[in-house]
Structures are given as C-alpha cells and as structure tokens.
Design an enzyme around this catalytic site. Structure first.
Site, PDB file in Angstrom:
ATOM      1  N   GLU A 156      -5.570  -4.826  10.465  1.00 29.29           N
ATOM      2  CA  GLU A 156      -4.531  -3.802  10.605  1.00 29.29           C
ATOM      3  C   GLU A 156      -4.705  -2.982  11.886  1.00 29.29           C
ATOM      4  OE1 GLU A 156      -2.498  -2.895   6.611  1.00 29.29           O
ATOM      5  OE2 GLU A 156      -4.008  -1.383   7.027  1.00 29.29           O
ATOM      6  N   ASN A 182       0.881  -1.174   0.000  1.00 32.02           N
ATOM      7  CA  ASN A 182       0.000   0.000   0.000  1.00 32.02           C
ATOM      8  C   ASN A 182       0.917   1.222   0.000  1.00 32.02           C
ATOM      9  OD1 ASN A 182      -1.796   2.058   0.544  1.00 32.02           O
ATOM     10  ND2 ASN A 182      -2.184   1.424   2.669  1.00 32.02           N
ATOM     11  N   HIS A 215      -9.360   1.659   4.888  1.00 25.39           N
ATOM     12  CA  HIS A 215      -8.072   1.774   5.582  1.00 25.39           C
ATOM     13  C   HIS A 215      -8.238   2.707   6.786  1.00 25.39           C
ATOM     14  CE1 HIS A 215      -3.910   2.788   6.440  1.00 25.39           C
ATOM     15  NE2 HIS A 215      -3.606   1.653   5.847  1.00 25.39           N
TER      16      HIS A 215
HETATM   17  P1  PGA Z   1       3.004   0.018   7.380  1.00 26.86           P
HETATM   18  O1  PGA Z   1       1.550   0.352   6.770  1.00 26.86           O
HETATM   19  O2  PGA Z   1       3.442  -1.289   6.803  1.00 26.86           O
HETATM   20  O3  PGA Z   1       3.881   1.165   6.921  1.00 26.86           O
HETATM   21  O4  PGA Z   1       2.867  -0.045   8.852  1.00 26.86           O
HETATM   22  C1  PGA Z   1       0.601  -0.655   6.592  1.00 26.86           C
HETATM   23  C2  PGA Z   1      -0.692  -0.079   6.078  1.00 26.86           C
HETATM   24  O5  PGA Z   1      -1.044   1.051   6.419  1.00 26.86           O
HETATM   25  O6  PGA Z   1      -1.397  -0.748   5.301  1.00 26.86           O
END
Ligand code: PGA
Length: 251
Positions: free
Chosen positions: A167, A9, A95
């Site tokens: 997440e 992402n 998200h």
């Molecule tokens: P990160 O982000 O791997 O930089 O922690 C993950 C995301 O927001 O999907």
C-alpha cells in the site's frame, strides 16, 4: 492455487446502523469463499453486529487493529484474544495510518503479528511506500525492511498463511492509484522478499494484495497481474454497491 481476496478496510467510518444496512445489502450476494474470498475489516465496535448479520457466512469479518498483549492494564486497546473468541479470522496490522498517526514501529508491528498468530487469526500485514522514498530510489529498501521487520521470528508455517498488502501511502485515499505495473512491481518485490527469507514454496502460497485508491474501474487491470492476489480497498468498500462491483470485477 492462491484464492483471490477482495478485502475492504472501513477505517473509522460507519455507525452500527450503517453497518447493519451494508450487511443486509451484501451478505447474501457474495461468492463462496473457496472461489473468491471477500472480507471487510471494520472498527471493533461494529464487529458483533456484522457477525450477527453475516447470514450466508461468506464474508470474512476482520478487525483493523489489535494490541500485542492478550489482556492487562492497557486502557482503550483491543484484545486479540477477545477478537479470536468472537470468531474474527483476519486482523489488519501495520496500516500506514497506524504507522504515521499512532507511531507504530516495525517492532510494535512484529509483536502484533505474533499476537494475531498466537490467537489463531491471520494478519493482513500492510507495507507502505512513500512518494519521497520512491523518488529517492529507496523503495526497495523501505518495503523490504518493513516485511523483514514485521516477520521477525515468524515460522515458515505461519508465514505461509500470511496476507501482505502493498500500500503506497501516496495512493491511499488520494484517488491516485498506483498503475497496475507499479502495483505489480511492489507485490513482486514483496514476494521475492518472502522467497529470500522462507523459500519459494512459502512465497508461492502466500497472498499479496494491492491497496491504494482501488475502485471498480481499475480493479480488473490490477487483478490481471500475476503477483497480485487481491486488493485492500478503503473508500470503495464503504458503499455496498461499489463493494459488490469490486467483488464481481471482470476477469
Ligand atoms: P483507499 O484506502 O482505497 O481509500 O485508498 C486503502 C487503504 O487505506 O487500505
């Protein structure tokens, strides 16, 4: 058999030139999607360039967001119909940054899930969990309510194709990943929620990813867990070399 999905992402990062360099570095070095699926969700303005540069066609180029109407007077929004016309297979929906900075509610996210399916694409539905709620013991209610809210009036057949990313927002961009056990617990809980709504058959087919500070050092332990089918990586997906390390994680 659930095919692993290693997804990036990019958020609001990279210029068109950066996207071109990244594609040059990775596009011929990715596995067949039937073995391991790889994806990058990129800002809408980069998608055309990335599709053009996707020579081996192994990388799935996804969008990070879209609106829930196909067209109309919605200045500045991205049409899911146009994304579908471009040949975009995945759209990230819900998200935690969209939920917190752009006030997206479960109802908006549910409309977006419908819009993505209506246009023959697959949502990567992100479900959040905050540290405060974790400490207050509310985790179960929070994740479950996001999953059920996002999937209102979604049929069994559509749910089967869904990708959900667990997440925890305290792990996103913080460099502090959830432990593999915490990640597994969250992903298991999501699968159980799907089983409660749609039955075991759908729950066993649907893929659940973990996201939050995934990097080449912690991916193998995370991927070894039975309910984790892949990762959604932010920071670690920006660099071509690191992204390839994620894709080639040690099994
Ligand atoms: P990160 O982000 O791997 O930089 O922690 C993950 C995301 O927001 O999907």
């Amino acid at each position: 058999m659930r095919i692993p999905l290693i997804a990036g992402n990019w958020k609001m990062n990279k210029s068109i030139e950066d996207a071109r360099s990244f594609m040059q570095a990775v596009s011929d070095r990715l596995p067949e999607p039937a073995q391991i699926e790889t994806a990058i969700a990129a800002p809408a303005i980069l998608l055309e360039t990335m599709l053009e540069m996707n020579s081996a066609n192994h990388l799935r180029i996804g969008a990070e967001n879209c609106y829930y109407e196909d067209s109309g007077a919605f200045t500045g929004e991205t049409s899911p119909l146009a994304l579908s016309e471009m040949g975009i297979p995945y759209v990230i929906v819900g998200h935690s940054e969209r939920r917190s900075y752009f006030n997206e509610t479960d109802d908006i996210i549910n409309r977006k899930v419908h819009a993505v399916y209506r246009n023959h694409m697959t949502p990567i539905l992100c479900c959040d969990e905050t540290m405060g709620r974790l400490e207050a013991g509310e985790k179960i209610h929070w994740v479950v309510s996001q999953v059920t809210g996002a999937l209102k009036d979604i049929s069994d057949d559509l749910a089967r194709q869904l990708v959900i990313a667990y997440e925890p927002s305290w792990a996103i961009g913080s460099g502090k990943s959830a432990s593999a056990d915490q990640a597994e617990e969250g992903c298991y809980l999501i699968r159980q929620t799907i089983a409660d709504i749609y039955g075991d058959d759908v729950a066993n087919q649907m893929r659940v990813l973990y996201g939050g500070s995934v990097n080449p050092d912690n991916i193998s332990e995370i991927m070894a867990k039975p309910n984790i089918d892949g990762v959604l990586a932010g920071g670690a997906s920006l660099d071509a070399k690191t992204f390839l390390q994620l894709v080639n994680y040690q099994k």
